[in-house]
Scaffold this motif. Structure first.
Motif, mmCIF file in Angstrom:
data_model
loop_
_atom_site.group_PDB
_atom_site.id
_atom_site.type_symbol
_atom_site.label_atom_id
_atom_site.label_comp_id
_atom_site.label_asym_id
_atom_site.label_seq_id
_atom_site.Cartn_x
_atom_site.Cartn_y
_atom_site.Cartn_z
ATOM 1 N N TYR A 89 -40.680 6.509 -29.325
ATOM 2 C CA TYR A 89 -39.593 7.452 -29.621
ATOM 3 C C TYR A 89 -38.318 7.099 -28.851
ATOM 4 O O TYR A 89 -37.210 7.338 -29.336
ATOM 5 C CB TYR A 89 -40.042 8.884 -29.324
ATOM 6 C CG TYR A 89 -41.055 9.376 -30.335
ATOM 7 C CD1 TYR A 89 -40.673 9.637 -31.657
ATOM 8 C CD2 TYR A 89 -42.385 9.545 -29.995
ATOM 9 C CE1 TYR A 89 -41.601 10.060 -32.599
ATOM 10 C CE2 TYR A 89 -43.326 9.968 -30.922
ATOM 11 C CZ TYR A 89 -42.924 10.213 -32.231
ATOM 12 O OH TYR A 89 -43.850 10.627 -33.159
ATOM 13 N N GLU A 113 -34.687 6.615 -30.627
ATOM 14 C CA GLU A 113 -33.518 7.376 -30.172
ATOM 15 C C GLU A 113 -32.370 6.468 -29.742
ATOM 16 O O GLU A 113 -31.198 6.847 -29.858
ATOM 17 C CB GLU A 113 -33.918 8.285 -29.006
ATOM 18 C CG GLU A 113 -34.818 9.442 -29.434
ATOM 19 C CD GLU A 113 -35.484 10.134 -28.247
ATOM 20 O OE1 GLU A 113 -35.155 9.766 -27.086
ATOM 21 O OE2 GLU A 113 -36.320 11.028 -28.473
ATOM 22 N N ASN A 114 -32.707 5.271 -29.266
ATOM 23 C CA ASN A 114 -31.675 4.367 -28.756
ATOM 24 C C ASN A 114 -31.461 3.150 -29.645
ATOM 25 O O ASN A 114 -30.760 2.209 -29.252
ATOM 26 C CB ASN A 114 -32.046 3.922 -27.342
ATOM 27 C CG ASN A 114 -32.033 5.063 -26.344
ATOM 28 O OD1 ASN A 114 -30.986 5.507 -25.903
ATOM 29 N ND2 ASN A 114 -33.216 5.569 -26.007
#
Length: 315
Positions: free
Chosen positions: A200, A204-205
């Motif tokens: 995750y 997210e990045n």
């Protein structure tokens, strides 16, 4: 195949890990050990061989070491002088803390044509005085424009304590690591918690996931289990009790390792996390070495069956 799998971030990497003989071993005996290892490994159909660089880890552990620490041959020297006829890729571990910047730079330049893959290992503890930090070692390798493909170490147990192992991997990737090899896994929950944050965190990045190669180790005795725990391998209390009271601790540990491999394959398949396995033996006992080969063959069959199922689903 190993370079292709790492470069293209594929699952299915299979490695075998071993420790070079002790430094004070007689020359003829070293040759005999190497000959046996070559005969054992050459037909396994693995992607590569991991050669460890053992360092004294007593600085991070106040309890007595179950087995005395003894210096071993440098893995690059052992590979060059005794394992050269084994024509598979080698991943050479390098404990960088005991070298100066100049010494490491010289090692990189000297070995850049002989070594394809290396894993730099930092100090086992911040209490230990070192000549060189892991971060500086990565910088030196980058400045040397080295063709050696770097990998990094990952420790799921560290994630349980600090909750930042996934961030360490992202940082190491920026410093040149294209794959990661874990410490031995016996706690599946710690490992899945780490993988979840890794997965995750990448989403997210907007980061790519690098292959993670999970180490599995058969355990053939209570003393071996104590040594594994001393090294920092987390074995859950219920599992430790089951193994201690088992009629055949080695056979049961193989089953546990296979269950861990199966669960990790299932978990990572659903998230497209590229993983593989590194099978090792922390013991020099013949029974545990043979068990590591049995485990390797079982995990190989498991990965092949898994890939076959995925191929049918995609067809």
């Amino acid at each position: 195949m190993l370079e292709d799998k790492i470069k293209n971030k594929k699952s299915g990497i299979l490695l075998y890990g071993l420790t070079p003989p002790k430094q004070n071993t007689d020359e003829d005996k070293i040759k005999t050990i190497a000959h046996k290892q070559i005969a054992r490994i050459e037909n396994l159909g693995i992607d590569g061989l991991v050669l460890y660089d053992i360092q004294d880890e007593s600085s991070r552990n106040n309890t007595p070491r179950p087995f005395p620490f003894t210096e071993t041959l440098s893995p690059d020297i052992y590979n060059a002088n005794y394992l050269s006829e084994l024509k598979i890729p080698k991943i050479i571990y390098k404990s960088v803390g005991k070298y100066s910047a100049g010494e490491l730079n010289n090692w990189i330049n000297t070995n850049s044509k002989q070594i394809d893959f290396s894993v730099f290992v930092g100090s086992p503890s911040n209490k230990q005085v070192t000549n060189l930090s892991l971060s500086d070692a990565y910088k030196i390798n980058k400045q040397a424009n080295s063709p050696i493909r770097l990998g990094g170490v990952t420790i799921p147990e560290r994630h349980y304590k600090k909750n930042d192992e996934h961030l360490r991997l992202f940082n190491k990737k920026e410093k040149g690591c294209g794959f990661f090899i874990s410490q031995c896994v016996y706690n599946i929950n710690n490992t899945k918690n780490f993988l979840s944050d890794y997965y995750y965190g990448a989403i997210e990045n907007n980061l790519e996931l690098q292959p993670i190669i999970f180490t599995l180790t058969p355990c053939g005795s209570v003393k071996t289990m104590a040594f594994m725990e001393w090294l920092g391998i987390d074995i859950p209390k219920w599992l430790k009790n089951d193994l201690k009271h088992s009629e055949n601790i080695l056979s049961n540990s193989i089953d546990i390792c296979k269950n861990i491999a199966h669960e990790l394959l299932e978990y990572c398949e659903n998230k497209n996390i590229p993983i593989g396995f590194n099978i090792e033996s922390v013991s020099i006992r013949k029974a545990e070495i043979e068990a590591s080969i049995e485990l390797l063959n079982d995990v190989k069959a498991m990965m092949n069956a898994h890939n076959h199922i995925i191929s049918k689903e995609l067809a």
